[in-house]
Scaffold this active site. Structure first.
Site, PDB file in Angstrom:
ATOM      1  CG  ASP A 148       4.624 -90.376 -18.074  1.00  0.00           C
ATOM      2  OD1 ASP A 148       5.572 -90.703 -17.294  1.00  0.00           O
ATOM      3  OD2 ASP A 148       4.217 -90.483 -19.313  1.00  0.00           O
ATOM      4  CG  HIS A 305       0.410 -88.391 -15.768  1.00  0.00           C
ATOM      5  ND1 HIS A 305      -0.254 -89.538 -16.030  1.00  0.00           N
ATOM      6  CD2 HIS A 305       0.949 -87.995 -16.902  1.00  0.00           C
ATOM      7  CE1 HIS A 305      -0.214 -89.781 -17.283  1.00  0.00           C
ATOM      8  NE2 HIS A 305       0.699 -88.991 -17.952  1.00  0.00           N
TER       9      HIS A 305
HETATM   10 ZN   LIG Z   1       2.713 -86.959 -20.755  1.00  0.00          ZN
END
Ligand SMILES: [Zn+2]
Length: 410
Positions: A148, A305
């Site tokens: 992400d 992430h």
């Molecule tokens: Zn995010």
């Protein structure tokens, strides 16, 4: 969707980035996707650069990194919203605010009428017209591999590693990041990663009004379309904050909602709330589950992430361990056998079987038709599809602009 032509301007955001990078302004700025991909110095990687197709289109977007609303003269967005809004429930109200403050709400978590994931981890909507979220992976012993919050300005070392491993992933891109770092976004799609949206400004989606939630999704899709030439068909809610009202808006935009089952909490290390060791433990626990057979009938997704050097370094550190623990690591779309990942039909993902037999590459061609104005070719793939040639300005000019601003400020 057809993108209008806008006048050129420097945004306050771009100026801010230049100011922040003042100490590095004499570092060279990236001049192309290939050039950017070669930069290894983190300061140079995160030096703002000028990319005309983005600059020229900024009038058609909300302010970068600010909560989105429909741009006042954007009749195309207004018309799409007018259509979608008819199928958005009006009896589900915003929860708290867009910063995740729910102190003043009295939501009935036990009944969970809105299928509000943040409170209940609900992924099967109460609204029967909506599909379930993707939270796990249908293929056994398989991890849906994704990251992400990109594109990050300093992701080259991480992407180099993924390329070296011939590993593709699902990248959940923030619209504002795509416009700030277009070359980095191009690298992701050109190297075969699957691109999904992750909203315009990364706030809690259930706190937005329905129209503004639409704008958050719509302009993130439009940013990806502008820079990459494709329209995504999947998204992930920041913080997992989604309910049936937001799902209905996403569904109206053709976006499949993708959640996760496990959270590495790598994103929280930078806040100091948790330590690096705790993140490693989360990875280790996930790996232990894979090893003890938890995913023998159904694969899984862990939240990780492309956010900062720690999250990406941790991903690199744990990649061999994940490869050992799972039979397969594949992009989420591949695990779902979603061979057409974008609205445009001139791209395809391999099937799961193709991927695990070694065909991991996204295919693109210029022969397929599309309802959009995409003109992607088989060689240039996504980059700059249908947009003017890259233009650059020199570091010297950037320095002059910055100096001028500083002189005005003091
Ligand atoms: Zn995010």
């Amino acid at each position: 969707m057809r993108l209008p032509v806008f006048s050129s301007k420097f945004t306050p955001n771009a100026v801010l980035v230049v100011l922040i990078n003042f100490s590095a302004v004499y570092a060279r700025t990236a001049t192309s996707e290939a050039d950017e991909a070669q930069i290894t110095d983190p300061v140079e990687e995160c030096t703002a650069y000028y990319y005309a197709p983005v600059t020229d289109a900024l009038d058609g977007f909300p302010t970068i990194w600010q909560p989105a609303t429909i741009v006042s003269n954007d009749t195309e967005a207004q018309n799409i919203w007018a259509n979608i809004s008819q199928s958005v429930p009006t009896n589900i109200f915003p929860h708290g605010d867009i910063y995740g403050d729910w102190n003043d709400t009295s939501y009935n978590v036990a009944e969970d009428p809105d299928c509000w994931w943040t409170k209940s981890l609900c992924t099967t909507p109460k609204l029967s017209t909506l599909p379930s979220d993707v939270a796990s992976i249908p293929e056994p012993e398989t991890m849906g591999y994704g990251f992400d919050d990109g594109p990050n300005c300093s992701h080259n070392a991480f992407y180099d590693y993924l390329l070296e491993q011939n590993q593709k992933a699902t990248m959940f891109f923030i619209g504002s990041n795509v416009l700030d770092w277009p070359y980095e976004a191009m690298r992701a799609i050109d190297e075969g990663h699957e691109i999904c949206a992750h909203t315009w400004s990364h706030h809690y989606m259930t706190g937005f009004s329905s129209e503004d939630a639409f704008a958050e999704l719509y302009y993130s899709m439009k940013a990806i379309k502008l820079v990459l030439g494709v329209t995504p068909t999947c998204w992930r809610p920041p913080f997992g904050d989604v309910d049936d009202r937001i799902r209905a808006i996403a569904e109206g935009l053709g976006l499949q909602t993708i959640i996760w089952q496990y959270d590495s909490f790598d994103w929280e290390e930078q806040s100091g709330n948790i330590t690096a060791a705790q993140v490693y433990t989360n990875y280790d626990n996930f790996i232990a589950k894979a090893e003890n057979g938890t995913f023998n009938t159904e694969g899984s997704i862990m939240l990780t992430h492309e956010l900062n050097n720690f999250t990406m370094q941790t991903a690199v550190t744990y990649y061999p361990k994940l490869k050992d623990a799972f039979k397969y690591l594949v992009p989420v779309g591949v695990a779902l056998n979603k061979t057409q990942p974008y609205v445009e039909t001139n791209y395809s993902l391999p099937t799961f079987d193709e991927y695990i037999s070694g065909n991991v590459t996204t295919n693109s061609s210029s022969s397929s038709s599309s309802s959009s104005n995409s003109t992607s070719s088989s060689t240039s793939q996504s980059s700059s599809a249908g947009v003017p040639l890259i233009q650059t300005i020199s570091s010297v000019l950037l320095a002059s602009i910055t100096l001028g601003i500083l002189m005005l400020a003091v």
